[in-house]
Design a protein around this motif. Structure first.
Motif, PDB file in Angstrom:
ATOM      1  N   SER A   4       0.835  -1.201   0.000  1.00  0.00           N
ATOM      2  CA  SER A   4       0.000   0.000   0.000  1.00  0.00           C
ATOM      3  C   SER A   4       0.871   1.252   0.000  1.00  0.00           C
ATOM      4  O   SER A   4       2.037   1.230   0.403  1.00  0.00           O
ATOM      5  N   ARG A   5       0.283   2.361  -0.417  1.00  0.00           N
ATOM      6  CA  ARG A   5       1.008   3.637  -0.406  1.00  0.00           C
ATOM      7  C   ARG A   5       1.427   3.995   1.017  1.00  0.00           C
ATOM      8  O   ARG A   5       2.516   4.524   1.247  1.00  0.00           O
ATOM      9  N   ARG A   6       0.534   3.711   1.962  1.00  0.00           N
ATOM     10  CA  ARG A   6       0.828   4.056   3.349  1.00  0.00           C
ATOM     11  C   ARG A   6       2.044   3.285   3.859  1.00  0.00           C
ATOM     12  O   ARG A   6       2.940   3.860   4.484  1.00  0.00           O
TER      13      ARG A   6
ATOM     14  N   ALA B 252       4.370   1.834   2.007  1.00  0.00           N
ATOM     15  CA  ALA B 252       5.536   2.246   1.228  1.00  0.00           C
ATOM     16  C   ALA B 252       6.120   3.546   1.761  1.00  0.00           C
ATOM     17  O   ALA B 252       7.343   3.699   1.884  1.00  0.00           O
ATOM     18  N   GLN B 253       5.259   4.513   2.105  1.00  0.00           N
ATOM     19  CA  GLN B 253       5.735   5.780   2.642  1.00  0.00           C
ATOM     20  C   GLN B 253       6.417   5.578   3.991  1.00  0.00           C
ATOM     21  O   GLN B 253       7.432   6.205   4.293  1.00  0.00           O
TER      22      GLN B 253
ATOM     23  N   SER C 253       6.706   1.356  -8.535  1.00  0.00           N
ATOM     24  CA  SER C 253       5.860   0.222  -8.901  1.00  0.00           C
ATOM     25  C   SER C 253       6.497  -0.539 -10.055  1.00  0.00           C
ATOM     26  O   SER C 253       7.350  -0.004 -10.773  1.00  0.00           O
TER      27      SER C 253
ATOM     28  N   PHE D  48       5.472   5.719  -6.364  1.00  0.00           N
ATOM     29  CA  PHE D  48       4.229   5.886  -5.590  1.00  0.00           C
ATOM     30  C   PHE D  48       4.471   6.206  -4.126  1.00  0.00           C
ATOM     31  O   PHE D  48       3.524   6.430  -3.368  1.00  0.00           O
ATOM     32  N   ALA D  49       5.743   6.299  -3.724  1.00  0.00           N
ATOM     33  CA  ALA D  49       6.082   6.781  -2.386  1.00  0.00           C
ATOM     34  C   ALA D  49       7.511   7.296  -2.447  1.00  0.00           C
ATOM     35  O   ALA D  49       8.368   6.693  -3.095  1.00  0.00           O
TER      36      ALA D  49
ATOM     37  N   VAL E 297       6.463  11.902  -6.342  1.00  0.00           N
ATOM     38  CA  VAL E 297       5.386  10.913  -6.375  1.00  0.00           C
ATOM     39  C   VAL E 297       4.549  11.111  -7.642  1.00  0.00           C
ATOM     40  O   VAL E 297       4.109  12.216  -7.955  1.00  0.00           O
TER      41      VAL E 297
END
Length: 366
Positions: A6-8, A10-11, A29, A35-36, A43
């Motif tokens: 998920s983006r969360r 990954a961040q 990706s 995406f992070a 991004v």
């Protein structure tokens, strides 16, 4: 298994890695889109080398900025988890400086992914336990096939015997302390090796106690109750098969209701007698019975009868507890007989008054 990051998450990973190495980190990706990133403006950008690293499954180093579209110098490391490519980690900086952080970045990422998977597994396990208890005890679910699978997973035989324990926090309990109570309850169940329990509501907890552990449970739970200083009420039903657990649950509730009669906070249904009758009585019938028996008695008279019956109708012991002379006690018992029409010293009349006293005590305590 996690098939996509998920983006969360990954961040969280890129920020964790940057805290260690001080370099900007990107999560790319397999299609090549960042995406992070520790550089928020990147991004959504396309990263050509990130895409190529994903396609080839190999680490690619870039020694000059702008050599490829959307790419700065650095290392780009494909991230695999259980043979599946999840993403490419890009660490910006001269390869000779940041190369050493590549292994660290992968290890941190895999550790965070594993932690998330374990959390998900624990949640899934707890959700199955809750579903199973709701289905068997509360009759709140309806997927028979899924229920059967849960029972097989937790090795619950159709012929096994369990007791239902229902625990309810008192209304006056400070909501801010509920998490502390739940922690202590979790420790208690873990200590006894009991995992089949769930938080049914913010103030209700339901547990299935294997019959072979019931004696140990009673002892430990009574100690737990004493330490909690009357913060809850709990009732224990009798041993039943899984198909009959809703009956054990009703027994546990009856045990809880009976606690109105005492200063205890834990009751075993098997210890009850007349309280079982009270729990099923229609409120109007109770009212009629009280009106016929003890409604005209004062609180002082009620207290006298309560002690009288607790002392097995002994004038001597009742007098001791109430500091009454035997003649005074005899006079007050005769007075009660005149008021109610029931003589406490006669077996049948005494039984009627006893039930009235218990019923009124329940009513006053509810």
């Amino acid at each position: 298994m996690i098939a996509k990051i998920s983006r969360r998450l990954a961040q969280q990973i890129v920020e964790t890695v940057k805290d260690v190495c001080g370099k900007d980190v990107n999560f790319i990706s397999p299609s090549g889109v960042i995406f992070a990133s520790t550089s928020p403006q990147r991004v959504g950008e396309f990263h050509e080398i990130g895409q190529k690293a994903a396609q080839t499954g190999t680490v690619i180093e870039v020694h000059e900025d702008g050599s490829f579209e959307g790419t700065q110098k650095g290392v780009n490391i494909p991230l695999f988890h259980q043979n599946s490519l999840l993403a490419v980690i890009g660490i910006s900086g001269p390869p000779e400086d940041v190369r050493k952080f590549g292994y660290l970045a992968v290890r941190v990422t895999l550790l965070l992914i594993r932690e998330q998977e374990l959390d998900a597994a624990v949640r899934s396990r707890r959700e199955k336990i809750r579903y199973m208890i709701r289905s068997l005890v509360l009759k709140g679910e309806g997927d028979a096939k899924y229920l059967k699978g849960c029972m097989e997973e937790f090795k619950i035989s159709c012929n096994g015997l369990f007791l239902v324990c229902d625990i309810r926090l008192n209304e006056g309990y400070n909501p801010a302390n509920i998490s502390i109570f739940e922690r202590d309850l979790d420790v208690l169940f873990h200590t006894m090796g009991i995992e089949l329990y769930c938080h049914e509501s913010p103030r209700e907890y339901v547990a299935l106690i294997p019959q072979q552990q019931s004696t140990l449970y009673r002892r430990h739970f009574c100690q737990f109750a004493a330490a909690q200083e009357h913060t809850f009420s709990a009732g224990l039903g009798t041993a039943r098969t899984p198909a009959q657990l809703s009956h054990s649950y009703r027994e546990a509730l009856t045990a809880i209701h009976s606690l109105h009669f005492s200063d205890q906070c834990f009751c075993d249904f098997s210890d009850l007698d007349v309280e079982i009758l009270f729990d099923g009585l229609d409120p109007d019938r109770k009212k009629d019975y009280l009106e016929k028996t003890v409604s005209r008695l004062s609180q002082e008279d009620m207290r006298l009868l309560q002690v009288y019956y607790e002392e097995n109708m002994s004038l001597k012991e009742t007098g001791k507890r109430l500091f009454l002379h035997k003649n005074t006690l005899q006079y007050r018992l005769k007075r009660i007989a005149r008021i109610t029409g029931y003589d406490p010293r006669v077996f049948r009349d005494g039984t009627a008054l006893y039930l009235g006293v218990r019923m009124r005590t329940e009513q006053d305590g509810s």
